[in-house]
Design a protein around this motif. Structure first.
Motif, PDB file in Angstrom:
ATOM      1  N   LYS A  51      -8.791   0.495  -9.750  1.00  0.00           N
ATOM      2  CA  LYS A  51      -7.397   0.903  -9.509  1.00  0.00           C
ATOM      3  C   LYS A  51      -6.901   0.451  -8.138  1.00  0.00           C
ATOM      4  CE  LYS A  51      -7.620   5.031 -12.429  1.00  0.00           C
ATOM      5  NZ  LYS A  51      -7.455   6.516 -12.475  1.00  0.00           N
ATOM      6  N   ASN A  52      -7.756  -0.260  -7.375  1.00  0.00           N
ATOM      7  CA  ASN A  52      -7.383  -0.681  -6.013  1.00  0.00           C
ATOM      8  C   ASN A  52      -6.865   0.499  -5.200  1.00  0.00           C
ATOM      9  OD1 ASN A  52      -8.030  -3.462  -6.376  1.00  0.00           O
ATOM     10  ND2 ASN A  52      -6.073  -3.768  -7.436  1.00  0.00           N
ATOM     11  N   THR A  53      -7.552   1.606  -5.304  1.00  0.00           N
ATOM     12  CA  THR A  53      -7.103   2.856  -4.687  1.00  0.00           C
ATOM     13  C   THR A  53      -8.206   3.443  -3.817  1.00  0.00           C
ATOM     14  OG1 THR A  53      -5.589   3.309  -6.514  1.00  0.00           O
ATOM     15  CG2 THR A  53      -6.233   5.172  -5.146  1.00  0.00           C
ATOM     16  N   VAL A  54      -7.788   3.983  -2.663  1.00  0.00           N
ATOM     17  CA  VAL A  54      -8.704   4.680  -1.772  1.00  0.00           C
ATOM     18  C   VAL A  54      -8.204   6.110  -1.598  1.00  0.00           C
ATOM     19  CG1 VAL A  54      -7.486   3.908   0.315  1.00  0.00           C
ATOM     20  CG2 VAL A  54      -9.886   4.572   0.453  1.00  0.00           C
ATOM     21  N   TYR A  55      -9.141   7.034  -1.474  1.00  0.00           N
ATOM     22  CA  TYR A  55      -8.824   8.446  -1.353  1.00  0.00           C
ATOM     23  C   TYR A  55      -9.420   9.007  -0.067  1.00  0.00           C
ATOM     24  CZ  TYR A  55      -8.251   7.693  -6.380  1.00  0.00           C
ATOM     25  OH  TYR A  55      -7.877   7.203  -7.608  1.00  0.00           O
ATOM     26  N   LEU A  56      -8.811  10.076   0.415  1.00  0.00           N
ATOM     27  CA  LEU A  56      -9.362  10.810   1.544  1.00  0.00           C
ATOM     28  C   LEU A  56      -9.263  12.293   1.228  1.00  0.00           C
ATOM     29  CD1 LEU A  56     -10.587  10.505   4.415  1.00  0.00           C
ATOM     30  CD2 LEU A  56      -8.287  10.973   5.299  1.00  0.00           C
ATOM     31  N   LEU A 100       0.868  -1.173   0.000  1.00  0.00           N
ATOM     32  CA  LEU A 100       0.000   0.000   0.000  1.00  0.00           C
ATOM     33  C   LEU A 100       0.904   1.222   0.000  1.00  0.00           C
ATOM     34  CD1 LEU A 100      -2.682  -0.925   2.712  1.00  0.00           C
ATOM     35  CD2 LEU A 100      -2.717  -1.396   0.261  1.00  0.00           C
ATOM     36  N   VAL A 101       0.728   2.091  -0.971  1.00  0.00           N
ATOM     37  CA  VAL A 101       1.580   3.277  -1.079  1.00  0.00           C
ATOM     38  C   VAL A 101       0.711   4.521  -1.004  1.00  0.00           C
ATOM     39  CG1 VAL A 101       3.227   4.533  -2.490  1.00  0.00           C
ATOM     40  CG2 VAL A 101       3.263   2.023  -2.462  1.00  0.00           C
ATOM     41  N   GLU A 102       0.947   5.320   0.039  1.00  0.00           N
ATOM     42  CA  GLU A 102       0.185   6.552   0.246  1.00  0.00           C
ATOM     43  C   GLU A 102       0.900   7.735  -0.395  1.00  0.00           C
ATOM     44  OE1 GLU A 102      -0.498   4.714   4.612  1.00  0.00           O
ATOM     45  OE2 GLU A 102       1.320   5.096   3.445  1.00  0.00           O
ATOM     46  N   LEU A 116      -5.533  12.780   0.121  1.00  0.00           N
ATOM     47  CA  LEU A 116      -4.627  11.647   0.249  1.00  0.00           C
ATOM     48  C   LEU A 116      -5.064  10.531  -0.693  1.00  0.00           C
ATOM     49  CD1 LEU A 116      -4.254  11.416   4.144  1.00  0.00           C
ATOM     50  CD2 LEU A 116      -2.992  12.852   2.525  1.00  0.00           C
ATOM     51  N   SER A 117      -4.081   9.815  -1.209  1.00  0.00           N
ATOM     52  CA  SER A 117      -4.354   8.649  -2.046  1.00  0.00           C
ATOM     53  C   SER A 117      -3.578   7.457  -1.501  1.00  0.00           C
ATOM     54  CB  SER A 117      -3.929   8.901  -3.489  1.00  0.00           C
ATOM     55  OG  SER A 117      -4.609   9.981  -4.056  1.00  0.00           O
ATOM     56  N   CYS A 118      -4.133   6.285  -1.692  1.00  0.00           N
ATOM     57  CA  CYS A 118      -3.449   5.054  -1.291  1.00  0.00           C
ATOM     58  C   CYS A 118      -3.730   4.006  -2.359  1.00  0.00           C
ATOM     59  CB  CYS A 118      -3.945   4.580   0.064  1.00  0.00           C
ATOM     60  SG  CYS A 118      -3.344   2.941   0.532  1.00  0.00           S
ATOM     61  N   ALA A 119      -2.675   3.562  -3.016  1.00  0.00           N
ATOM     62  CA  ALA A 119      -2.810   2.570  -4.074  1.00  0.00           C
ATOM     63  C   ALA A 119      -2.250   1.227  -3.617  1.00  0.00           C
ATOM     64  CB  ALA A 119      -2.076   3.036  -5.323  1.00  0.00           C
ATOM     65  N   ALA A 120      -3.042   0.191  -3.768  1.00  0.00           N
ATOM     66  CA  ALA A 120      -2.601  -1.162  -3.448  1.00  0.00           C
ATOM     67  C   ALA A 120      -2.095  -1.838  -4.715  1.00  0.00           C
ATOM     68  CB  ALA A 120      -3.746  -1.970  -2.857  1.00  0.00           C
ATOM     69  N   SER A 121      -0.992  -2.543  -4.592  1.00  0.00           N
ATOM     70  CA  SER A 121      -0.423  -3.227  -5.751  1.00  0.00           C
ATOM     71  C   SER A 121       0.176  -4.559  -5.320  1.00  0.00           C
ATOM     72  CB  SER A 121       0.649  -2.366  -6.405  1.00  0.00           C
ATOM     73  OG  SER A 121       1.723  -2.141  -5.520  1.00  0.00           O
ATOM     74  N   GLY A 122       0.358  -5.437  -6.302  1.00  0.00           N
ATOM     75  CA  GLY A 122       0.950  -6.741  -6.016  1.00  0.00           C
ATOM     76  C   GLY A 122       0.003  -7.871  -6.346  1.00  0.00           C
ATOM     77  N   SER A 123       0.068  -8.922  -5.545  1.00  0.00           N
ATOM     78  CA  SER A 123      -0.696 -10.149  -5.804  1.00  0.00           C
ATOM     79  C   SER A 123      -2.127 -10.016  -5.289  1.00  0.00           C
ATOM     80  CB  SER A 123       0.006 -11.341  -5.153  1.00  0.00           C
ATOM     81  OG  SER A 123       1.323 -11.479  -5.630  1.00  0.00           O
ATOM     82  N   ILE A 124      -2.889  -9.137  -5.935  1.00  0.00           N
ATOM     83  CA  ILE A 124      -4.235  -8.808  -5.472  1.00  0.00           C
ATOM     84  C   ILE A 124      -5.284  -9.471  -6.343  1.00  0.00           C
ATOM     85  CG2 ILE A 124      -5.881  -6.944  -5.091  1.00  0.00           C
ATOM     86  CD1 ILE A 124      -3.444  -5.099  -4.654  1.00  0.00           C
ATOM     87  N   ALA A 171      -1.090  14.822  11.988  1.00  0.00           N
ATOM     88  CA  ALA A 171      -0.818  13.435  12.350  1.00  0.00           C
ATOM     89  C   ALA A 171      -0.171  12.724  11.170  1.00  0.00           C
ATOM     90  CB  ALA A 171      -2.107  12.710  12.725  1.00  0.00           C
ATOM     91  N   VAL A 172       0.291  11.527  11.421  1.00  0.00           N
ATOM     92  CA  VAL A 172       0.657  10.625  10.332  1.00  0.00           C
ATOM     93  C   VAL A 172      -0.590   9.845   9.963  1.00  0.00           C
ATOM     94  CG1 VAL A 172       2.114   8.722   9.575  1.00  0.00           C
ATOM     95  CG2 VAL A 172       3.041  10.463  11.125  1.00  0.00           C
ATOM     96  N   TYR A 173      -0.933   9.864   8.696  1.00  0.00           N
ATOM     97  CA  TYR A 173      -2.128   9.192   8.216  1.00  0.00           C
ATOM     98  C   TYR A 173      -1.720   7.875   7.540  1.00  0.00           C
ATOM     99  CZ  TYR A 173      -5.042  13.181   9.300  1.00  0.00           C
ATOM    100  OH  TYR A 173      -5.730  14.161   9.976  1.00  0.00           O
ATOM    101  N   TYR A 174      -2.382   6.797   7.961  1.00  0.00           N
ATOM    102  CA  TYR A 174      -2.054   5.467   7.470  1.00  0.00           C
ATOM    103  C   TYR A 174      -3.231   4.879   6.699  1.00  0.00           C
ATOM    104  CZ  TYR A 174       1.762   5.559  10.882  1.00  0.00           C
ATOM    105  OH  TYR A 174       2.889   5.868  11.604  1.00  0.00           O
ATOM    106  N   CYS A 175      -2.915   4.279   5.596  1.00  0.00           N
ATOM    107  CA  CYS A 175      -3.888   3.534   4.817  1.00  0.00           C
ATOM    108  C   CYS A 175      -3.956   2.096   5.333  1.00  0.00           C
ATOM    109  CB  CYS A 175      -3.449   3.548   3.353  1.00  0.00           C
ATOM    110  SG  CYS A 175      -4.468   2.584   2.242  1.00  0.00           S
ATOM    111  N   ASN A 176      -5.150   1.533   5.312  1.00  0.00           N
ATOM    112  CA  ASN A 176      -5.346   0.153   5.751  1.00  0.00           C
ATOM    113  C   ASN A 176      -6.308  -0.535   4.796  1.00  0.00           C
ATOM    114  OD1 ASN A 176      -7.214  -1.823   7.553  1.00  0.00           O
ATOM    115  ND2 ASN A 176      -5.124  -1.814   8.310  1.00  0.00           N
TER     116      ASN A 176
END
Length: 120
Positions: free
Chosen positions: A75-80, A4-6, A20-28, A91-96
Motif C-alpha cells: 500500500k506504500n504506507t507507513v504508520y506510527l 505523501l498524505v498524512e 498516524l498514517s502516511c500513504a504515498a501515491s503517484g508515479s511510484i 508537534a507537527v508530525y511529517y512523513c518522509n
C-alpha cells in the motif's frame, strides 16, 4: 508526480494514544526508507523513527518503547503508533520517504504534516 498524505493527528490527553498514517501515491515504482519527523513550535525538526523496506527500524531515544513504526509495502504506507503520549510530544508530525519513481529516479519526499496536540 508523487504525493505523501498524512492522517490521524489530533488532540489527545496525556497518556493517550494516536495512530498516524502516511500513504504515498503517484508515479511510484517502489518505496525505500520511510519515516516520521516532528517539529514543535520554536524547535528544529527532529527524527522520530524510520523503517527500511526490509522492516528494519530506528527510533529516537525519547520515543523508544512508546512509539512503533510499521509499513505496508503493498500500500506504500507507513504508520506510527504512539502510546503513552506526553505534552512534550506536541508537534507537527511529517512523513518522509525515499521513493523510486517510475522514471527511474530516487527522490526524497515530504508530507504536508499533521498536528498532534497532547493536552488535558
Amino acid at each position: 508526480q508523487v504525493q505523501l498524505v498524512e492522517s490521524g493527528g489530533g488532540l489527545v490527553q496525556p497518556g493517550g494514544s494516536l495512530r498516524l498514517s502516511c500513504a504515498a501515491s503517484g508515479s511510484i515504482f517502489s518505496t525505500n526508507n520511510m519515516g516520521w519527523y516532528r517539529q514543535a513550535p520554536g524547535k528544529e525538526r527532529e527524527l522520530v523513527a524510520f523503517i527500511a523496506r526490509s522492516g528494519g527500524t530506528n527510533y529516537a531515544d525519547s520515543m523508544k518503547g512508546r512509539f512503533t513504526i510499521s509499513r505496508d509495502n503493498a500500500k506504500n504506507t507507513v504508520y506510527l503508533q504512539m502510546n503513552s503520549l506526553k505534552p512534550e510530544d506536541t508537534a507537527v508530525y511529517y512523513c518522509n520517504a525515499d521513493i523510486y519513481t517510475i522514471e527511474g529516479r530516487l527522490i526524497n519526499y515530504w508530507g504536508q504534516g499533521t498536528q498532534v496536540t497532547v493536552s488535558s
